[in-house]
Structures are given as structure tokens and as C-alpha cells.
Motif scaffolding. Structure first.
Motif, PDB file in Angstrom:
ATOM      1  N   ARG A   1       6.755  10.693  -3.078  1.00 44.97           N
ATOM      2  CA  ARG A   1       6.479  12.236  -3.100  1.00 44.97           C
ATOM      3  C   ARG A   1       6.061  12.156  -4.802  1.00 44.97           C
ATOM      4  O   ARG A   1       7.503  11.492  -5.119  1.00 44.97           O
ATOM      5  N   LEU A   2       5.875  13.609  -5.065  1.00 43.32           N
ATOM      6  CA  LEU A   2       5.926  13.935  -6.651  1.00 43.32           C
ATOM      7  C   LEU A   2       6.054  15.310  -6.596  1.00 43.32           C
ATOM      8  O   LEU A   2       4.686  15.972  -5.928  1.00 43.32           O
ATOM      9  N   GLN A   3       7.019  15.749  -7.266  1.00 46.93           N
ATOM     10  CA  GLN A   3       7.058  16.992  -7.210  1.00 46.93           C
ATOM     11  C   GLN A   3       7.247  17.627  -8.146  1.00 46.93           C
ATOM     12  O   GLN A   3       7.308  17.371  -9.325  1.00 46.93           O
ATOM     13  N   ILE A   4       5.760  17.760  -8.662  1.00 47.36           N
ATOM     14  CA  ILE A   4       5.227  18.800 -10.060  1.00 47.36           C
ATOM     15  C   ILE A   4       6.049  19.874 -10.762  1.00 47.36           C
ATOM     16  O   ILE A   4       5.729  19.541 -12.047  1.00 47.36           O
ATOM     17  N   ARG A   5       6.360  20.384 -10.122  1.00 49.62           N
ATOM     18  CA  ARG A   5       7.705  21.220 -10.128  1.00 49.62           C
ATOM     19  C   ARG A   5       8.295  20.874 -11.092  1.00 49.62           C
ATOM     20  O   ARG A   5       9.417  21.111 -12.381  1.00 49.62           O
ATOM     21  N   ASP A   6       9.453  19.030 -11.227  1.00 49.34           N
ATOM     22  CA  ASP A   6       9.796  18.945 -11.391  1.00 49.34           C
ATOM     23  C   ASP A   6       9.810  18.209 -12.798  1.00 49.34           C
ATOM     24  O   ASP A   6      10.207  17.346 -13.135  1.00 49.34           O
ATOM     25  N   LEU A   7       8.721  18.010 -13.010  1.00 48.95           N
ATOM     26  CA  LEU A   7       8.455  17.433 -14.259  1.00 48.95           C
ATOM     27  C   LEU A   7       8.610  18.065 -15.904  1.00 48.95           C
ATOM     28  O   LEU A   7       8.837  19.581 -15.511  1.00 48.95           O
TER      29      LEU A   7
ATOM     30  N   MET B   1       1.060  -1.364   0.163  1.00 47.50           N
ATOM     31  CA  MET B   1       0.064  -0.414  -0.350  1.00 47.50           C
ATOM     32  C   MET B   1       1.193   0.759   0.426  1.00 47.50           C
ATOM     33  O   MET B   1       2.237   1.213   1.082  1.00 47.50           O
ATOM     34  N   SER B   2       0.400   1.887  -0.378  1.00 47.87           N
ATOM     35  CA  SER B   2       1.189   3.237  -0.864  1.00 47.87           C
ATOM     36  C   SER B   2       0.431   5.219  -0.563  1.00 47.87           C
ATOM     37  O   SER B   2      -0.290   4.455  -0.509  1.00 47.87           O
ATOM     38  N   VAL B   3       0.808   5.741  -0.379  1.00 50.90           N
ATOM     39  CA  VAL B   3       0.863   7.098   0.246  1.00 50.90           C
ATOM     40  C   VAL B   3       1.648   8.071  -1.423  1.00 50.90           C
ATOM     41  O   VAL B   3       2.390   8.377  -0.840  1.00 50.90           O
ATOM     42  N   LEU B   4       0.704   8.661  -1.766  1.00 50.60           N
ATOM     43  CA  LEU B   4       1.976   9.630  -3.173  1.00 50.60           C
ATOM     44  C   LEU B   4       1.413  11.034  -2.084  1.00 50.60           C
ATOM     45  O   LEU B   4      -0.186  12.076  -2.635  1.00 50.60           O
ATOM     46  N   LEU B   5       2.638  11.561  -1.975  1.00 50.08           N
ATOM     47  CA  LEU B   5       2.561  13.161  -1.493  1.00 50.08           C
ATOM     48  C   LEU B   5       2.443  14.470  -2.741  1.00 50.08           C
ATOM     49  O   LEU B   5       3.934  14.112  -3.002  1.00 50.08           O
ATOM     50  N   ILE B   6       1.326  14.793  -3.510  1.00 50.05           N
ATOM     51  CA  ILE B   6       2.028  15.714  -4.457  1.00 50.05           C
ATOM     52  C   ILE B   6       2.267  16.819  -3.896  1.00 50.05           C
ATOM     53  O   ILE B   6       0.991  17.944  -3.408  1.00 50.05           O
ATOM     54  N   ALA B   7       3.397  17.660  -4.101  1.00 46.85           N
ATOM     55  CA  ALA B   7       3.918  19.124  -4.094  1.00 46.85           C
ATOM     56  C   ALA B   7       3.138  19.772  -5.160  1.00 46.85           C
ATOM     57  O   ALA B   7       3.853  19.759  -6.162  1.00 46.85           O
ATOM     58  N   GLY B   8       2.261  20.480  -5.194  1.00 46.04           N
ATOM     59  CA  GLY B   8       1.404  21.372  -6.206  1.00 46.04           C
ATOM     60  C   GLY B   8       2.480  23.158  -6.205  1.00 46.04           C
ATOM     61  O   GLY B   8       1.490  24.059  -7.068  1.00 46.04           O
ATOM     62  N   SER B   9       3.377  23.242  -5.556  1.00 44.98           N
ATOM     63  CA  SER B   9       3.639  24.560  -5.339  1.00 44.98           C
ATOM     64  C   SER B   9       4.962  24.931  -6.629  1.00 44.98           C
ATOM     65  O   SER B   9       5.474  23.146  -6.971  1.00 44.98           O
ATOM     66  N   PRO B  10       5.044  25.627  -6.836  1.00 46.84           N
ATOM     67  CA  PRO B  10       5.451  26.308  -8.379  1.00 46.84           C
ATOM     68  C   PRO B  10       7.468  26.755  -7.151  1.00 46.84           C
ATOM     69  O   PRO B  10       8.987  26.335  -8.603  1.00 46.84           O
ATOM     70  N   SER B  11       7.867  26.305  -6.344  1.00 43.41           N
ATOM     71  CA  SER B  11       8.285  26.802  -5.504  1.00 43.41           C
ATOM     72  C   SER B  11       8.943  25.850  -5.265  1.00 43.41           C
ATOM     73  O   SER B  11       8.358  25.157  -4.566  1.00 43.41           O
ATOM     74  N   GLU B  12      10.661  26.170  -4.681  1.00 38.25           N
ATOM     75  CA  GLU B  12      11.340  24.477  -4.799  1.00 38.25           C
ATOM     76  C   GLU B  12      10.822  24.624  -2.316  1.00 38.25           C
ATOM     77  O   GLU B  12      10.410  23.451  -2.470  1.00 38.25           O
ATOM     78  N   HIS B  13      11.248  26.133  -2.194  1.00 39.28           N
ATOM     79  CA  HIS B  13      11.041  25.589  -0.842  1.00 39.28           C
ATOM     80  C   HIS B  13       9.555  26.581  -0.690  1.00 39.28           C
ATOM     81  O   HIS B  13       9.117  27.969  -1.178  1.00 39.28           O
ATOM     82  N   SER B  14       8.595  26.387  -0.604  1.00 39.34           N
ATOM     83  CA  SER B  14       7.277  26.652   0.146  1.00 39.34           C
ATOM     84  C   SER B  14       7.099  26.324   1.329  1.00 39.34           C
ATOM     85  O   SER B  14       6.690  25.351   1.617  1.00 39.34           O
TER      86      SER B  14
ATOM     87  N   GLU C   1       1.654   7.171 -13.343  1.00 33.63           N
ATOM     88  CA  GLU C   1       2.044   5.588 -12.631  1.00 33.63           C
ATOM     89  C   GLU C   1       1.895   5.830 -11.172  1.00 33.63           C
ATOM     90  O   GLU C   1       1.438   5.071 -10.882  1.00 33.63           O
ATOM     91  N   GLN C   2       2.665   6.842 -10.632  1.00 31.79           N
ATOM     92  CA  GLN C   2       2.594   7.426  -9.734  1.00 31.79           C
ATOM     93  C   GLN C   2       1.320   7.278  -8.960  1.00 31.79           C
ATOM     94  O   GLN C   2       0.725   6.828  -8.072  1.00 31.79           O
ATOM     95  N   VAL C   3       0.342   7.696  -9.468  1.00 29.86           N
ATOM     96  CA  VAL C   3      -0.863   8.635  -9.239  1.00 29.86           C
ATOM     97  C   VAL C   3      -1.909   7.047  -9.335  1.00 29.86           C
ATOM     98  O   VAL C   3      -2.313   6.784  -8.108  1.00 29.86           O
ATOM     99  N   ALA C   4      -1.931   6.212 -10.503  1.00 29.67           N
ATOM    100  CA  ALA C   4      -2.403   4.514 -10.527  1.00 29.67           C
ATOM    101  C   ALA C   4      -1.465   4.050  -9.263  1.00 29.67           C
ATOM    102  O   ALA C   4      -2.730   3.721  -9.242  1.00 29.67           O
ATOM    103  N   HIS C   5      -0.950   4.149  -8.955  1.00 32.88           N
ATOM    104  CA  HIS C   5      -0.175   2.800  -7.635  1.00 32.88           C
ATOM    105  C   HIS C   5      -0.923   3.413  -6.538  1.00 32.88           C
ATOM    106  O   HIS C   5      -0.033   2.752  -5.961  1.00 32.88           O
ATOM    107  N   ALA C   6      -1.055   4.969  -6.367  1.00 37.96           N
ATOM    108  CA  ALA C   6      -0.848   5.148  -4.768  1.00 37.96           C
ATOM    109  C   ALA C   6      -2.556   4.199  -4.301  1.00 37.96           C
ATOM    110  O   ALA C   6      -2.981   3.982  -4.942  1.00 37.96           O
ATOM    111  N   ARG C   7      -2.485   4.479  -3.619  1.00 41.85           N
ATOM    112  CA  ARG C   7      -4.154   3.841  -2.113  1.00 41.85           C
ATOM    113  C   ARG C   7      -4.427   5.700  -2.238  1.00 41.85           C
ATOM    114  O   ARG C   7      -5.788   5.816  -1.554  1.00 41.85           O
ATOM    115  N   ALA C   8      -3.700   6.353  -1.723  1.00 41.47           N
ATOM    116  CA  ALA C   8      -3.932   7.369  -0.795  1.00 41.47           C
ATOM    117  C   ALA C   8      -3.109   8.264  -1.273  1.00 41.47           C
ATOM    118  O   ALA C   8      -2.162   8.642  -2.140  1.00 41.47           O
TER     119      ALA C   8
END
Length: 198
Positions: A40-46, A1-14, A66-73
Motif C-alpha cells: 500500500r502507498l499512501q500518497i498523503r504520507d509522502l 508478483m505484487s499489486v500496489l494499492l495507491i491511496a490518492g486521498s488527502p484524508s487519513e480516513h476516506s 520504486e514501489q510503482v516500478a516493481h508492481a505488476r498491477a
């Protein structure tokens, strides 16, 4: 089971990323890494070009989907700009398949300049998460800038109230969202050994 943390900030430190790190620490403190994987998924790194041009074939975008698809939460953290979640998060959510969050539990987290932006969680972000099929969207955590000041080293440090709300949010995520068993604080006492007075 996995939890994916999605960082939606455009800044590295926020501030929103700081809250996301707080969630990660709490998950690691409460659950063994072998039983619950936290990613962890940093959208700014895509790839920015892939995000803006909706390039589903881009390797970084494919890995993120794929990370989103495999995460339970999912724990989705974003700063609030002009009463809405970040544009970086918006373009990523637009790339997800329509049922990408089907059956998943989502904890939304947001930060903003003032308490006036608090409703962005319910009126801007929640409808998008629901449209993507999220099974259960937990009560979100919103913090204003003044609740996450910088410390002497220049690092964001959530105040006591926000720390308590993060504790509660992670507990709800684990026990109500993921149905994680509650660890007893003390051993059960057989009824025959119970003492009482009238």
C-alpha cells in the motif's frame, strides 16, 4: 508478483481508502501472501514539499516511484473533486517517469459526492494512466457518498452493491489482468462417468 494499492486521498480516513482496503482484503482472501505480495502507498504520507516542488531526489518520493516500478498491477483509488481526481494524486502522477506504467495492469477506483461525477474515471483519470503507458486499464469502480455510509461506530461501510462490484473488480484484476489461474469449484468428472438422458 505484487499489486500496489495507491491511496490518492488527502484524508487519513476516506471513502476511497475504505474501498482500497476492501480490495486488499479480497486479494488476501483469494491468494496466498507468498504468491502475491500486496503493498500500500499512501500518497498523503509522502513529503508534501517534495511533491509540490517535484523533488525527485527526496527519499520518500524515490521509494514510492520504486514501489510503482516493481508492481505488476496497480489499484489507484481517489476521491473526485470538481469532476477530477485528487490534487494529491495529480502531483504524484506528474512525478512518475513517462513510461512508469508500461506493461502494468491498472484498476481505477473513485468516490464522489454524487453519481454525476462517475465519468471522471473515464474522462480525467484514464487518459493520464494511458499516457503513462498502462498496458491494460480495467473497468473502474465508482461509488457515490450515499453508497458508502458510516456505521454506528463512525466507520465507512460500503453497501451491498459496491461490495459486489468490488468482488467483480478483484476477480477481473486477478484472472483477466494478471492471468491468475481459476480455482475449480469441484473436481472434474471424466466423460465416461457422465450420466445423461434424452
Amino acid at each position: 508478483m505484487s499489486v500496489l494499492l495507491i491511496a490518492g486521498s488527502p484524508s487519513e480516513h476516506s471513502r476511497s481508502s475504505t474501498l482500497l482496503s476492501g480490495v486488499a482484503r479480497r486479494l488476501h482472501d483469494q491468494v496466498d501472501d507468498r504468491r502475491l505480495r500486496v503493498e500500500r502507498l499512501q500518497i498523503r504520507d509522502l513529503s508534501p514539499q517534495a511533491l509540490l516542488l517535484a523533488d525527485w531526489g527526496n527519499s520518500s518520493v524515490l521509494r514510492a516511484i520504486e514501489q510503482v516500478a516493481h508492481a505488476r498491477a496497480l489499484v489507484v483509488a481517489t476521491p473526485v473533486y470538481k469532476a477530477a481526481y485528487s490534487g494529491v494524486l495529480k502531483v504524484f502522477l506528474d512525478l512518475l517517469p513517462q513510461t512508469a506504467l508500461k506493461g502494468k495492469v491498472v484498476l481505477p477506483i473513485a468516490t464522489g459526492g454524487s453519481p454525476h461525477h462517475m465519468l471522471a474515471l473515464d474522462y480525467a483519470l484514464r487518459p493520464v494512466l494511458q499516457s503513462l503507458g498502462a498496458r491494460h486499464i480495467l473497468p473502474g469502480v465508482y461509488a457515490s457518498d450515499s453508497q458508502i455510509p458510516k456505521d454506528a461506530d463512525g466507520e465507512y461501510q460500503p453497501g451491498e452493491e459496491i461490495q459486489t462490484r468490488l468482488d467483480d473488480a478483484v476477480s477481473i484484476l486477478l484472472h483477466e489482468g494478471l492471468h491468475w489461474p481459476v480455482t475449480p469449484v469441484f473436481a472434474p468428472v471424466p466423460f465416461a462417468q457422465a450420466q445423461y438422458s434424452v
